[in-house]
Design a protein around this motif. Structure first.
Motif, PDB file in Angstrom:
ATOM      1  N   THR A  70     -27.996 -42.453   1.212  1.00  0.00           N
ATOM      2  CA  THR A  70     -29.308 -42.706   1.793  1.00  0.00           C
ATOM      3  C   THR A  70     -30.348 -42.547   0.687  1.00  0.00           C
ATOM      4  O   THR A  70     -30.343 -41.533  -0.016  1.00  0.00           O
ATOM      5  CB  THR A  70     -29.559 -41.706   2.939  1.00  0.00           C
TER       6      THR A  70
ATOM      7  N   ARG B 105     -22.474 -45.132  -2.279  1.00  0.00           N
ATOM      8  CA  ARG B 105     -23.512 -45.374  -1.262  1.00  0.00           C
ATOM      9  C   ARG B 105     -24.161 -44.074  -0.807  1.00  0.00           C
ATOM     10  O   ARG B 105     -23.483 -43.106  -0.536  1.00  0.00           O
ATOM     11  CB  ARG B 105     -22.896 -46.083  -0.043  1.00  0.00           C
TER      12      ARG B 105
ATOM     13  N   SER C 276     -26.928 -34.896   1.274  1.00  0.00           N
ATOM     14  CA  SER C 276     -25.818 -34.655   2.207  1.00  0.00           C
ATOM     15  C   SER C 276     -24.558 -35.276   1.622  1.00  0.00           C
ATOM     16  O   SER C 276     -24.016 -36.221   2.175  1.00  0.00           O
ATOM     17  CB  SER C 276     -26.124 -35.181   3.605  1.00  0.00           C
TER      18      SER C 276
ATOM     19  N   SER D 234     -36.298 -43.763  10.948  1.00  0.00           N
ATOM     20  CA  SER D 234     -36.088 -43.436  12.367  1.00  0.00           C
ATOM     21  C   SER D 234     -37.263 -42.706  13.010  1.00  0.00           C
ATOM     22  O   SER D 234     -37.346 -42.655  14.229  1.00  0.00           O
ATOM     23  CB  SER D 234     -34.859 -42.547  12.546  1.00  0.00           C
TER      24      SER D 234
HETATM   25  C1  LIG Z   1     -28.192 -43.724  13.262  1.00  0.00           C
HETATM   26  C2  LIG Z   1     -28.660 -43.082  11.977  1.00  0.00           C
HETATM   27  C3  LIG Z   1     -30.001 -42.688  11.862  1.00  0.00           C
HETATM   28  C4  LIG Z   1     -30.452 -42.132  10.663  1.00  0.00           C
HETATM   29  N1  LIG Z   1     -31.784 -41.816  10.527  1.00  0.00           N
HETATM   30  C5  LIG Z   1     -32.242 -41.420   9.311  1.00  0.00           C
HETATM   31  C6  LIG Z   1     -33.637 -41.249   9.058  1.00  0.00           C
HETATM   32  O1  LIG Z   1     -34.479 -41.423   9.917  1.00  0.00           O
HETATM   33  N2  LIG Z   1     -34.041 -40.890   7.827  1.00  0.00           N
HETATM   34  C7  LIG Z   1     -33.154 -40.699   6.818  1.00  0.00           C
HETATM   35  O2  LIG Z   1     -33.566 -40.393   5.715  1.00  0.00           O
HETATM   36  N3  LIG Z   1     -31.831 -40.847   7.036  1.00  0.00           N
HETATM   37  C8  LIG Z   1     -31.362 -41.212   8.226  1.00  0.00           C
HETATM   38  N4  LIG Z   1     -30.009 -41.407   8.420  1.00  0.00           N
HETATM   39  C9  LIG Z   1     -29.086 -41.159   7.295  1.00  0.00           C
HETATM   40  C10 LIG Z   1     -28.221 -39.921   7.459  1.00  0.00           C
HETATM   41  O3  LIG Z   1     -28.994 -38.753   7.418  1.00  0.00           O
HETATM   42  C11 LIG Z   1     -27.207 -39.942   6.309  1.00  0.00           C
HETATM   43  O4  LIG Z   1     -26.409 -41.098   6.436  1.00  0.00           O
HETATM   44  C12 LIG Z   1     -26.278 -38.737   6.272  1.00  0.00           C
HETATM   45  O5  LIG Z   1     -27.020 -37.551   6.064  1.00  0.00           O
HETATM   46  C13 LIG Z   1     -25.243 -38.863   5.139  1.00  0.00           C
HETATM   47  O6  LIG Z   1     -25.929 -39.044   3.903  1.00  0.00           O
HETATM   48  P1  LIG Z   1     -25.674 -40.308   2.975  1.00  0.00           P
HETATM   49  O7  LIG Z   1     -26.098 -41.532   3.754  1.00  0.00           O
HETATM   50  O8  LIG Z   1     -26.551 -40.116   1.747  1.00  0.00           O
HETATM   51  O9  LIG Z   1     -24.223 -40.325   2.643  1.00  0.00           O
HETATM   52  C14 LIG Z   1     -29.545 -41.947   9.599  1.00  0.00           C
HETATM   53  C15 LIG Z   1     -28.206 -42.339   9.729  1.00  0.00           C
HETATM   54  C16 LIG Z   1     -27.763 -42.921  10.897  1.00  0.00           C
HETATM   55  C17 LIG Z   1     -26.319 -43.404  10.980  1.00  0.00           C
END
Ligand SMILES: Cc1cc2nc3c(=O)[nH]c(=O)nc-3n(C[C@H](O)[C@H](O)[C@H](O)COP(=O)(O)O)c2cc1C
Length: 258
Positions: free
Chosen positions: A12, A10, A239, A193
């Protein structure tokens, strides 16, 4: 796909999805997975809005793009979230948290480390960075085959009562169920977001989605099938790093780590 494989796979999805409508069978699977999550007293305190109409996706994409552009141009975004940005592999290796901006046009590299000073911000604007990021954001949001509005019912989500925190915990569980299911189906998911950071723009989204007073729109996501061949955004991040077990855990009682 095995559960563990989904958990590890998983990510983003910060790039365009395959230009293919999401199969209704898969939409149902995602929502049913979300609704299988634990919730306080099995309250299932959520409702969802699924946006597939291209005209509505376009409107939301425009707002997301404008929000990104404004946040970057004003320097607010960087100032607010400065502590999470990493610009080198060494930095991310050492700190193990945050996001690594590993992709950007070559001409930006000399300025990036200084991005937080006023003069660098001026240079960034001259180099059209806010426009570039805004454009990428608009394109990937309007181009996503599906957007999803995640709402909590206000009768459950009362931030000043225990039910507020319970609903949020339930929402996190529902989201993760949905995200892992999406991964197992070859799909990706991303939070949108940026409009949440600008109250007037969030209001516009509430109007477009006709969110009633009885509900709180908690988040908007873009969802679609992943396409390995799609190019990454002009400016992008990863990340993948995580803190270690030893750093995370104390046995029996809390011990501060070095
Ligand atoms: C509450 C929340 C808000 C987030 N907002 C954004 C966002 O606006 N854009 C984005 O690309 N990722 C967003 N993320 C994703 C995080 O940046 C991401 O989960 C984290 O860097 C870890 O990366 P991965 O999801 O690829 O493992 C958000 C995650 C959370 C939990």
């Amino acid at each position: 796909m095995e559960l563990k494989e989904s958990i590890l796979k998983r990510r983003t999805a910060n790039k365009a999805f395959l230009q293919k409508a999401v199969d209704e069978k898969h939409i149902r699977e995602l929502i049913e997975a979300a609704n299988r999550a634990p919730s306080h007293f099995n309250s299932q305190p959520w409702d969802f809005i699924i946006v597939t109409d291209p005209a509505i996706r376009k409107e939301i994409g425009k707002i997301a793009g404008e929000s990104m552009k404004e946040l970057i141009a004003k320097g607010e975004f960087f100032n607010r979230y400065l502590k999470y940005f990493r610009f080198s592999q060494q930095d991310i290796d050492k700190r193990k948290t945050g996001i690594h901006i590993d992709r950007m046009p070559k001409y930006l590299k000399p300025f990036v480390e200084k991005v937080f000073s006023d003069s660098a911000l001026k240079i960034m604007k001259l180099l059209q960075v806010p426009t570039l990021l805004g454009r990428d954001q608009r394109k990937i949001v309007e181009g996503a085959p599906m957007l999803l509005g995640f709402m909590l019912k206000k009768e459950e989500y009362k931030p000043w009562e225990k039910s507020g925190i319970y609903s949020l915990i339930s929402m996190g569980a529902a989201l993760q169920n949905m995200w892992l299911t999406a991964t197992s189906l070859g799909m990706g998911l991303q939070f949108v977001s940026t409009p949440m950071e600008i109250p007037e723009n969030w209001e516009k989204i509430l109007k477009i989605l006709r969110v009633p007073d009885t509900h709180e729109l908690m988040a908007v996501y873009r969802i679609g099938y992943m396409d390995e061949k799609t190019r990454r955004n002009t400016i992008d991040w990863v990340s993948d790093e995580r803190r270690t077990f030893e750093d995370l855990v104390s046995w029996n009682y809390y011990e501060k780590k070095e």
